[in-house]
Scaffold this active site. Structure first.
Site, PDB file in Angstrom:
ATOM      1  N   GLU A  92       0.875  -1.309  -0.081  1.00 27.81           N
ATOM      2  CA  GLU A  92      -0.060   0.141  -0.078  1.00 27.81           C
ATOM      3  C   GLU A  92       0.913   1.319  -0.088  1.00 27.81           C
ATOM      4  O   GLU A  92       2.106   1.092   0.645  1.00 27.81           O
ATOM      5  CB  GLU A  92      -1.082  -0.036   1.099  1.00 27.81           C
ATOM      6  CG  GLU A  92      -1.982  -1.092   1.172  1.00 27.81           C
ATOM      7  CD  GLU A  92      -2.749  -1.461   2.414  1.00 27.81           C
ATOM      8  OE1 GLU A  92      -4.116  -1.822   2.150  1.00 27.81           O
ATOM      9  OE2 GLU A  92      -2.423  -1.277   3.351  1.00 27.81           O
ATOM     10  N   CYS A 105       3.494   8.277   1.404  1.00 24.68           N
ATOM     11  CA  CYS A 105       4.033   7.354   2.358  1.00 24.68           C
ATOM     12  C   CYS A 105       4.310   6.108   1.425  1.00 24.68           C
ATOM     13  O   CYS A 105       3.314   5.442   1.053  1.00 24.68           O
ATOM     14  CB  CYS A 105       2.935   7.399   3.581  1.00 24.68           C
ATOM     15  SG  CYS A 105       3.569   5.878   4.720  1.00 24.68           S
ATOM     16  N   CYS A 112       6.741  -7.326   7.025  1.00 31.76           N
ATOM     17  CA  CYS A 112       7.820  -6.818   7.487  1.00 31.76           C
ATOM     18  C   CYS A 112       8.539  -8.061   8.433  1.00 31.76           C
ATOM     19  O   CYS A 112       7.660  -8.600   9.115  1.00 31.76           O
ATOM     20  CB  CYS A 112       7.653  -5.544   8.424  1.00 31.76           C
ATOM     21  SG  CYS A 112       9.091  -4.992   9.257  1.00 31.76           S
ATOM     22  N   CYS A 116       6.982  -5.692  15.126  1.00 31.60           N
ATOM     23  CA  CYS A 116       6.359  -5.041  16.248  1.00 31.60           C
ATOM     24  C   CYS A 116       4.891  -5.318  16.799  1.00 31.60           C
ATOM     25  O   CYS A 116       4.097  -5.537  15.609  1.00 31.60           O
ATOM     26  CB  CYS A 116       6.466  -3.358  15.899  1.00 31.60           C
ATOM     27  SG  CYS A 116       8.187  -3.087  15.341  1.00 31.60           S
ATOM     28  N   CYS A 119       1.950  -3.373  15.041  1.00 26.71           N
ATOM     29  CA  CYS A 119       1.862  -2.770  13.768  1.00 26.71           C
ATOM     30  C   CYS A 119       1.121  -4.093  12.837  1.00 26.71           C
ATOM     31  O   CYS A 119       1.475  -5.094  12.901  1.00 26.71           O
ATOM     32  CB  CYS A 119       3.269  -2.605  13.275  1.00 26.71           C
ATOM     33  SG  CYS A 119       3.408  -2.306  11.580  1.00 26.71           S
ATOM     34  N   GLY A 168       6.749  -2.182   5.614  1.00 26.72           N
ATOM     35  CA  GLY A 168       7.996  -2.572   5.587  1.00 26.72           C
ATOM     36  C   GLY A 168       9.176  -2.054   6.396  1.00 26.72           C
ATOM     37  O   GLY A 168       9.119  -0.700   6.957  1.00 26.72           O
ATOM     38  N   GLU A 169      10.504  -2.515   6.710  1.00 27.57           N
ATOM     39  CA  GLU A 169      11.585  -1.737   7.377  1.00 27.57           C
ATOM     40  C   GLU A 169      12.453  -1.398   6.280  1.00 27.57           C
ATOM     41  O   GLU A 169      13.387  -2.274   5.762  1.00 27.57           O
ATOM     42  CB  GLU A 169      12.264  -2.515   8.302  1.00 27.57           C
ATOM     43  CG  GLU A 169      13.429  -2.395   8.855  1.00 27.57           C
ATOM     44  CD  GLU A 169      13.427  -0.846   9.482  1.00 27.57           C
ATOM     45  OE1 GLU A 169      12.614  -0.363  10.347  1.00 27.57           O
ATOM     46  OE2 GLU A 169      14.287  -0.150   8.968  1.00 27.57           O
ATOM     47  N   SER A 200      12.256   5.980   7.749  1.00 33.73           N
ATOM     48  CA  SER A 200      11.820   6.003   8.990  1.00 33.73           C
ATOM     49  C   SER A 200      12.208   4.421   9.255  1.00 33.73           C
ATOM     50  O   SER A 200      12.062   3.593   8.660  1.00 33.73           O
ATOM     51  CB  SER A 200      10.312   5.909   9.055  1.00 33.73           C
ATOM     52  OG  SER A 200       9.895   5.555  10.667  1.00 33.73           O
ATOM     53  N   SER A 222      11.725   4.939  15.071  1.00 32.96           N
ATOM     54  CA  SER A 222      10.583   4.480  15.955  1.00 32.96           C
ATOM     55  C   SER A 222      11.200   4.130  17.179  1.00 32.96           C
ATOM     56  O   SER A 222      11.270   2.980  17.402  1.00 32.96           O
ATOM     57  CB  SER A 222       9.962   3.350  15.074  1.00 32.96           C
ATOM     58  OG  SER A 222       9.400   3.894  13.725  1.00 32.96           O
ATOM     59  N   LEU A 223      10.921   4.873  18.043  1.00 33.04           N
ATOM     60  CA  LEU A 223      11.418   4.298  19.421  1.00 33.04           C
ATOM     61  C   LEU A 223      10.592   3.684  20.442  1.00 33.04           C
ATOM     62  O   LEU A 223      10.748   2.634  20.810  1.00 33.04           O
ATOM     63  CB  LEU A 223      11.732   5.752  20.219  1.00 33.04           C
ATOM     64  CG  LEU A 223      12.831   5.771  21.274  1.00 33.04           C
ATOM     65  CD1 LEU A 223      14.284   5.427  20.543  1.00 33.04           C
ATOM     66  CD2 LEU A 223      13.165   7.398  21.703  1.00 33.04           C
ATOM     67  N   HIS A 224       9.308   4.187  20.795  1.00 28.98           N
ATOM     68  CA  HIS A 224       8.264   3.541  21.345  1.00 28.98           C
ATOM     69  C   HIS A 224       8.552   3.078  22.811  1.00 28.98           C
ATOM     70  O   HIS A 224       7.639   2.653  23.367  1.00 28.98           O
ATOM     71  CB  HIS A 224       7.981   2.255  20.530  1.00 28.98           C
ATOM     72  CG  HIS A 224       7.496   2.769  19.189  1.00 28.98           C
ATOM     73  ND1 HIS A 224       6.684   3.682  18.619  1.00 28.98           N
ATOM     74  CD2 HIS A 224       7.933   1.963  18.080  1.00 28.98           C
ATOM     75  CE1 HIS A 224       6.618   3.802  17.418  1.00 28.98           C
ATOM     76  NE2 HIS A 224       7.383   2.686  16.851  1.00 28.98           N
ATOM     77  N   ASN A 306      -3.019   3.396  16.383  1.00 31.93           N
ATOM     78  CA  ASN A 306      -4.386   3.018  15.318  1.00 31.93           C
ATOM     79  C   ASN A 306      -4.590   1.878  15.601  1.00 31.93           C
ATOM     80  O   ASN A 306      -3.848   0.875  15.076  1.00 31.93           O
ATOM     81  CB  ASN A 306      -3.938   3.581  14.120  1.00 31.93           C
ATOM     82  CG  ASN A 306      -3.715   4.933  13.646  1.00 31.93           C
ATOM     83  OD1 ASN A 306      -4.568   5.739  14.237  1.00 31.93           O
ATOM     84  ND2 ASN A 306      -2.749   5.210  13.245  1.00 31.93           N
ATOM     85  N   CYS A 349      -1.070   5.325  10.142  1.00 36.83           N
ATOM     86  CA  CYS A 349       0.271   4.667  10.541  1.00 36.83           C
ATOM     87  C   CYS A 349      -0.068   3.351  10.872  1.00 36.83           C
ATOM     88  O   CYS A 349      -0.686   3.125  11.963  1.00 36.83           O
ATOM     89  CB  CYS A 349       1.091   5.245  11.521  1.00 36.83           C
ATOM     90  SG  CYS A 349       1.332   7.060  11.268  1.00 36.83           S
TER      91      CYS A 349
HETATM   92  N1  SAH Z   1       9.533   0.202   9.587  1.00 36.35           N
HETATM   93  C1  SAH Z   1       9.801   1.475   9.696  1.00 36.35           C
HETATM   94  C2  SAH Z   1       8.522   2.365   8.758  1.00 36.35           C
HETATM   95  C3  SAH Z   1       7.390   1.854   8.672  1.00 36.35           C
HETATM   96  S1  SAH Z   1       6.194   2.120  10.019  1.00 36.35           S
HETATM   97  C4  SAH Z   1       9.436   1.901  11.119  1.00 36.35           C
HETATM   98  O1  SAH Z   1       9.001   1.141  12.022  1.00 36.35           O
HETATM   99  O2  SAH Z   1       9.851   3.072  11.586  1.00 36.35           O
HETATM  100  C5  SAH Z   1       5.951   3.715  10.331  1.00 36.35           C
HETATM  101  C6  SAH Z   1       5.565   4.466  11.600  1.00 36.35           C
HETATM  102  O3  SAH Z   1       4.337   3.866  12.006  1.00 36.35           O
HETATM  103  C7  SAH Z   1       6.429   3.621  12.573  1.00 36.35           C
HETATM  104  O4  SAH Z   1       6.913   5.026  13.346  1.00 36.35           O
HETATM  105  C8  SAH Z   1       5.675   2.833  13.198  1.00 36.35           C
HETATM  106  O5  SAH Z   1       6.064   2.723  14.686  1.00 36.35           O
HETATM  107  C9  SAH Z   1       4.270   3.385  13.149  1.00 36.35           C
HETATM  108  N2  SAH Z   1       3.355   2.448  13.563  1.00 36.35           N
HETATM  109  C10 SAH Z   1       3.338   1.185  13.400  1.00 36.35           C
HETATM  110  N3  SAH Z   1       2.116   0.633  13.586  1.00 36.35           N
HETATM  111  C11 SAH Z   1       1.328   1.669  14.287  1.00 36.35           C
HETATM  112  C12 SAH Z   1       0.063   1.726  14.622  1.00 36.35           C
HETATM  113  N4  SAH Z   1      -0.765   0.648  14.574  1.00 36.35           N
HETATM  114  N5  SAH Z   1      -0.407   2.955  15.317  1.00 36.35           N
HETATM  115  C13 SAH Z   1       0.319   3.915  15.086  1.00 36.35           C
HETATM  116  N6  SAH Z   1       1.609   4.148  14.353  1.00 36.35           N
HETATM  117  C14 SAH Z   1       2.113   3.031  14.088  1.00 36.35           C
HETATM  118 FE1  SF4 Z   2       7.999  -3.318  10.572  1.00 34.26          FE
HETATM  119 FE2  SF4 Z   2       7.858  -0.804  11.022  1.00 34.26          FE
HETATM  120 FE3  SF4 Z   2       5.793  -2.315  11.518  1.00 34.26          FE
HETATM  121 FE4  SF4 Z   2       7.819  -2.531  13.154  1.00 34.26          FE
HETATM  122  S1  SF4 Z   2       6.602  -0.797  12.773  1.00 34.26           S
HETATM  123  S2  SF4 Z   2       6.828  -4.279  12.114  1.00 34.26           S
HETATM  124  S3  SF4 Z   2       9.379  -2.181  11.907  1.00 34.26           S
HETATM  125  S4  SF4 Z   2       6.789  -1.871   9.475  1.00 34.26           S
END
Ligand code: SAH
Ligand code: SF4
Length: 394
Positions: A92, A105, A112, A116, A119, A168-169, A200, A222-224, A306, A349
């Site tokens: 997408e 985007c 991926c 995470c 995600c 994806g990463e 990212s 992406s710290l979290h 989300n 996201c």
């Molecule tokens: N893999 C990369 C880029 C894609 S994800 C990364 O992780 O940075 C893009 C962003 O969306 C990242 O910051 C990720 O942490 C965030 N993200 C993933 N799942 C999400 C969700 N369910 N709600 C909000 N942000 C999310």
């Molecule tokens: Fe992959 Fe980024 Fe999603 Fe983590 S947040 S699973 S690195 S796409």
């Protein structure tokens, strides 16, 4: 034999390829401009190239863009495309219009491998890396399709910013990513400034260093989580590259980054990582109080989670997000709370799943949002639009 895909090359690669065909390298610049600036895919139409060169190109190469399976437009103007990348995989791409910019985007992988917890792409698992042409193809299609559809005047652009924040990463698909970034930045192609292209990453430390050396663009990390125990659980890659190593890589990146700060993304998860104590730990982590020698120049972008059903997680209440932001702001860290865009079409996201094989889940998700205004364009209409974009002369 499959024809060479011209979208697979950055300018240096195209020049080498043209040389291989017995042409002068500078012809590649003309060809590159036809492809990316004017969106022409039929080499026969490239009128300032010698007929013999055009014929040669037409016989050995082509422009292949993943087919559009569907297009959905959100009530807020966000548009999401689902691209078929073959083998039952789809990815997408999301266009997010704002007053002063148009952000695309872009996805880098089908699925991926990082996995995470919060995600949707991560839950889907890893299928395969996209090629450079499949990454660039998303931009190529969106830019030229939107220019046409929005009736933009000659010379203006639909897309002013690219964020590698789709599926994806990106730093786990580095060899395809690098030429794609170079195409985005090239003045003979999309001419985006380094500040307007953001990679990212969830923290692939060695590749952050490679990116700094090869093609420093804006970096979002992406710290979290503010500590390794929690981050190990939310972002499994942390077990390989823990926070101290990740932040040291951010320091090194800043030495040649186009922006003088790193953006940290932090997804707000109810009861998991969202207390004021977590926020204070974060301040300590980046400002070096007893943890690091120097404060790290950074901004925080708090992303309201989300939700998607399989995660079992929920988003922090608004008040808690604000309280969290306050702690960071009071310590002098610029902090924004990201506005969710396109959630009515699952384009926000972390909601990108790109699934085509698992139709049941698609149906399940769609039925859950029947009352939300959606403007779907069916697959055949979308394919016709794609074909039109492909055939449109300059
Ligand atoms: N893999 C990369 C880029 C894609 S994800 C990364 O992780 O940075 C893009 C962003 O969306 C990242 O910051 C990720 O942490 C965030 N993200 C993933 N799942 C999400 C969700 N369910 N709600 C909000 N942000 C999310
Ligand atoms: Fe992959 Fe980024 Fe999603 Fe983590 S947040 S699973 S690195 S796409």
């Amino acid at each position: 034999m499959t024809a060479v895909n011209l979208l697979d090359f950055d300018l240096a690669g195209l020049a080498a390829y043209c040389e291989g065909l017995g042409e002068k390298r500078f012809r590649a610049t003309q060809l590159f401009r036809w492809l990316h600036q004017r969106g022409v895919s039929d080499c026969a139409l490239m009128s300032d190239l010698a007929k013999s060169f055009r014929d040669k190109l037409s016989s050995v190469c082509e422009v292949r863009v993943p087919a559009v399976l569907s297009e959905q437009a959100s009530a807020d103007g966000t548009i999401k495309w689902l691209f078929d990348v073959g083998g039952g995989d789809a990815v997408e791409t999301v266009f997010i219009p704002e007053d002063d910019r148009g952000t695309l985007c872009v996805s880098s992988q089908a699925g991926c491998a990082v996995g995470c917890r919060f995600c949707s792409t991560g839950h889907q698992g890893f299928s395969r890396n996209l090629t450079t042409a499949e990454i660039v193809g998303q931009l190529w299609f969106a830019e030229h399709h939107l220019r046409h559809r929005l009736h933009l005047p000659e010379g203006s652009r639909a897309i002013t910013n690219v964020v590698m924040m789709g599926m994806g990463e990106p730093l786990q698909n580095y060899s395809a990513l690098l030429p794609a970034l170079r195409v985005m930045l090239d003045d003979h192609a999309y001419g985006l400034s380094r500040r307007r292209v953001t990679v990212s990453t969830s923290g692939v430390v060695p590749m952050i260093d490679r990116l700094r050396d090869d093609c420093p663009v804006a970096l979002a990390v992406s710290l979290h989580a503010p500590n390794d125990a929690l981050r190990d659980d939310l972002v499994p890659l942390n077990r390989k590259y823990p926070l101290a190593e990740l932040l040291a890589a951010c320091d090194r990146y800043l030495e040649s980054a186009p922006r003088d700060f790193i953006t940290f993304e932090y997804c707000m998860l109810d009861g998991v990582n969202d207390t004021v104590e977590h926020a204070s730990q974060l301040v300590d982590l980046v400002q070096g109080r007893g943890v690091r020698a120097e404060p790290l120049s950074c901004k925080f972008n708090l992303i309201p989670f989300n939700p998607f059903p399989a995660s079992g997680l929920t988003c922090s209440p608004r008040e808690r997000v604000k309280a969290f932001a306050n702690v960071l702001q009071e310590s002098g860290i610029v902090t924004t709370i990201r506005k969710t865009r396109g959630s009515d079409i699952d384009a926000a996201c972390g909601q990108l799943a790109g699934e085509v094989q698992d139709r049941t889940r698609v149906a399940e998700r769609r039925s859950g949002r029947a009352a939300i205004p959606i403007v779907p364009i069916d697959a055949s209409a979308a394919r016709a639009l794609a074909a039109q974009a492909l055939e449109r002369p300059a």
